[in-house]
Scaffold this active site. Structure first.
Site, PDB file in Angstrom:
ATOM      1  N   HIS A 224      -4.761  -5.392  -3.857  1.00 25.72           N
ATOM      2  CA  HIS A 224      -4.279  -4.091  -4.321  1.00 25.72           C
ATOM      3  C   HIS A 224      -5.188  -2.952  -3.864  1.00 25.72           C
ATOM      4  CE1 HIS A 224      -2.269  -1.153  -6.773  1.00 25.72           C
ATOM      5  NE2 HIS A 224      -3.379  -0.863  -7.420  1.00 25.72           N
ATOM      6  N   CYS A 225      -6.428  -3.250  -3.471  1.00 29.61           N
ATOM      7  CA  CYS A 225      -7.404  -2.177  -3.238  1.00 29.61           C
ATOM      8  C   CYS A 225      -7.592  -1.826  -1.768  1.00 29.61           C
ATOM      9  CB  CYS A 225      -8.759  -2.571  -3.846  1.00 29.61           C
ATOM     10  SG  CYS A 225      -8.739  -2.721  -5.637  1.00 29.61           S
ATOM     11  N   ILE A 226      -8.090  -2.759  -0.966  1.00 28.32           N
ATOM     12  CA  ILE A 226      -8.534  -2.447   0.394  1.00 28.32           C
ATOM     13  C   ILE A 226      -7.410  -1.895   1.273  1.00 28.32           C
ATOM     14  CG2 ILE A 226      -9.788  -3.310   2.399  1.00 28.32           C
ATOM     15  CD1 ILE A 226     -11.382  -3.349  -0.189  1.00 28.32           C
TER      16      ILE A 226
END
Length: 391
Positions: A224-226
């Protein structure tokens, strides 16, 4: 469903049901979907999704809806902390403005801060208690309140000068990884054309005891982040009339890796005298990182969809994800096949995408025809007539 948690059940495999049951035992914790109960709380932590829209623009709809719900029920003395990853200024622009409209003053009537979530799923060494917690307040009283809250549960608190610094720190952490992963992904393509093993190059460079940190190539970015968070900064930078070209270039390289892997897979299949169309291909791993069941933004979905577009008959194997309903572009409606050597022998090509521990067992590939290894984890010993391609 709040009742699921209340009954001691867990929907997150890394957090076992015994921990959930212990937390909810005796009324220590309660789960609810009733926003009116916010008035009972002294501290409100907002941890909602911050995805990207169709054109890679920030989607703050969840943050705004939650901020509106909190604002309607905000009372004096409450501390509100946003933990969702977002661009600098969100806490001040989206939350503070709504709370001020209630006629109360931040720092005296209520307190507002930003503290980014830090998590590494599957990492048994680091967890919430021992990961340093960055905290930035809208003002000094808010900072003190947030530090006091988190100090009760977390070993080390890192106070910073503003909410904007805290918001930016999380973006920097993720941008650092995205850019460096893009670098080694680009080098993988370059070195492959030169006939040089990028994995051996990285291993050699890693012997330098200073000034080098190894990153490893793969079939694309997941989680979900990078893949998402860096574009929150590029969007905000454009609003200020400046351009984050490094971040955009890294995104271009990383999002292009699934297509590179599929091209290499097609070349390898064709080299065996087989057409990609109607070839039976098995993708190993749907989760975005090893040994967890989180498939958010996994490049494996892109691999499956691109291979299907070329006419291949695609299956997948992932012991952590027995069924997959949705891909990146369309519904998959697939189920994992067994993780056995006899099953692997049925396919014209196997593409290893996620390096689960199970997939490092060389015996699985003893009867395989062709293996495309994007993670450099398939052992070369005892492969027999199996063709192994590092891609």
């Amino acid at each position: 469903n709040p009742q699921t948690l209340t009954n001691g059940q867990s929907y997150l495999p890394p957090i076992g049901p015994e921990r959930v049951a212990a937390a909810f035992r005796g009324g220590r914790a309660q789960a609810t979907d009733d926003y009116d109960r916010l008035a009972e709380c002294d501290a409100i932590l907002i941890c909602v999704p911050t995805p990207l829209g169709a054109h890679r623009e920030p989607d703050l709809s969840y943050v705004r809806m939650t901020a509106e719900a909190v604002a309607k029920r905000l009372r004096k003395g409450q501390l509100v902390v946003l933990e969702s990853t977002t661009y600098p200024g969100t806490t001040r622009e989206e939350l503070l403005s709504r709370f001020n409209a209630r006629g109360m003053q931040c720092g005296t009537d209520f307190y507002l801060a930003f503290s980014p979530e830090r998590e590494d799923p599957g990492n048994e060494k680091f967890h919430t208690k021992n990961i340093p917690k960055v905290v930035g307040g809208i003002d000094e009283p808010s900072l003190r309140a947030a530090v006091a809250l988190y100090s009760a549960a977390i070993d080390r608190i890192v106070p910073v000068g503003s909410a904007e610094v805290a918001e930016s720190s999380k973006l920097l952490e993720n941008i650092f990884r995205a850019v460096n992963i893009a670098l080694v992904n680009e080098l993988k393509v370059v070195f492959d054309r030169m006939g040089i093993n990028v994995w051996e190059v990285i291993a050699a460079a890693s012997t330098k005891p200073f000034g080098f940190m190894p990153f490893y190539p793969g079939p694309g970015l997941g989680g979900h982040c990078i893949p998402l968070d860096p574009f929150y900064l590029t969007w905000k930078a454009a609003e200020h009339g400046t351009w984050a070209r490094f971040i955009e270039l890294a995104g271009e390289i990383n999002t292009g890796m699934p297509r590179y892997v599929v091209d290499r897979t097609a070349e390898a299949i064709n080299a065996q005298g087989i057409s990609v169309r109607n070839a039976k291909v098995l993708v190993l791993g749907l989760s975005y990182k090893p040994n967890i069941d989180d498939d958010r933004e996994s490049p494996s979905f892109e691999l499956i969809e691109l291979l299907r577009e070329r006419g291949a008959d695609v299956s997948y194997c992932d012991p952590f994800i027995p069924a997959a309903k949705r891909g990146r572009k369309f519904d998959l409606d697939m189920k994992s096949v067994p993780c056995t050597a006899d099953e692997f022998a049925k396919y014209d090509a196997i593409v290893l995408s996620t390096p689960h521990e199970q997939f490092k067992d060389g015996a699985l590939y003893a009867k395989a025809k062709l293996v495309i290894d994007t993670r450099n984890v398939v052992p070369t010993a005892n492969l027999g007539e199996t063709v192994l391609v590092r891609a």
